[in-house]
Design a protein around this motif. Sequence first.
Motif, PDB file in Angstrom:
ATOM      1  N   ALA A 284      53.810  38.869  60.359  1.00  0.00           N
ATOM      2  CA  ALA A 284      53.733  38.512  61.778  1.00  0.00           C
ATOM      3  C   ALA A 284      55.117  38.535  62.417  1.00  0.00           C
ATOM      4  O   ALA A 284      55.293  39.037  63.532  1.00  0.00           O
ATOM      5  N   GLY A 285      56.117  38.002  61.704  1.00  0.00           N
ATOM      6  CA  GLY A 285      57.475  37.995  62.228  1.00  0.00           C
ATOM      7  C   GLY A 285      58.035  39.392  62.389  1.00  0.00           C
ATOM      8  O   GLY A 285      58.644  39.717  63.407  1.00  0.00           O
ATOM      9  N   GLU A 286      57.827  40.225  61.377  1.00  0.00           N
ATOM     10  CA  GLU A 286      58.341  41.600  61.447  1.00  0.00           C
ATOM     11  C   GLU A 286      57.689  42.375  62.585  1.00  0.00           C
ATOM     12  O   GLU A 286      58.360  43.150  63.280  1.00  0.00           O
ATOM     13  N   GLN A 287      56.393  42.184  62.809  1.00  0.00           N
ATOM     14  CA  GLN A 287      55.725  42.861  63.917  1.00  0.00           C
ATOM     15  C   GLN A 287      56.293  42.411  65.259  1.00  0.00           C
ATOM     16  O   GLN A 287      56.524  43.231  66.153  1.00  0.00           O
ATOM     17  N   ALA A 288      56.523  41.109  65.401  1.00  0.00           N
ATOM     18  CA  ALA A 288      57.078  40.589  66.653  1.00  0.00           C
ATOM     19  C   ALA A 288      58.498  41.106  66.878  1.00  0.00           C
ATOM     20  O   ALA A 288      58.867  41.448  68.003  1.00  0.00           O
ATOM     21  N   VAL A 289      59.289  41.184  65.819  1.00  0.00           N
ATOM     22  CA  VAL A 289      60.662  41.669  65.950  1.00  0.00           C
ATOM     23  C   VAL A 289      60.683  43.139  66.347  1.00  0.00           C
ATOM     24  O   VAL A 289      61.534  43.553  67.139  1.00  0.00           O
ATOM     25  N   GLU A 290      59.739  43.913  65.852  1.00  0.00           N
ATOM     26  CA  GLU A 290      59.706  45.338  66.215  1.00  0.00           C
ATOM     27  C   GLU A 290      59.563  45.536  67.723  1.00  0.00           C
ATOM     28  O   GLU A 290      60.110  46.477  68.295  1.00  0.00           O
TER      29      GLU A 290
END
Length: 136
Positions: A123-129
Amino acid sequence: MLQLETDLAGKQAYFGQVRSSIQGLGYSIGGNWDYHKGSFDNVLWREAGETIYLRLPFEVLEGDLDHQEAFIRFQTPYVIKHVVNVGLDNDENALLTSTGFNQFQEPLDKDGKIEDKNRWVHAGEQAVEKIVRLVH
């Protein structure tokens, strides 16, 4: 704390431009900022006094953080969990806690154990993208 491997670390931008671009996505400036460093925070999940945040830390390369033109460089983003007391407080802050939540109280656990780590890393990696696409 779960550090995220993304393309954001090392990216540079103007503070005011980034802040304007990501406020609509729910990010706000973290409370631990000073003139030379800070973070943008976003709530990934909240329930019953537990909150999982995505934190995008940065350092100021030029200028001071209280100016829109401050030039920043992002550091490694991470996911963190805070646990706060949602009960009523019977001290001088009782008015603040009449809803059962005092936004100014210290977390009971600033780095609470995060269950289902893979879920929150993803979830964090998707938001950072989404942020990486905004910061050129």
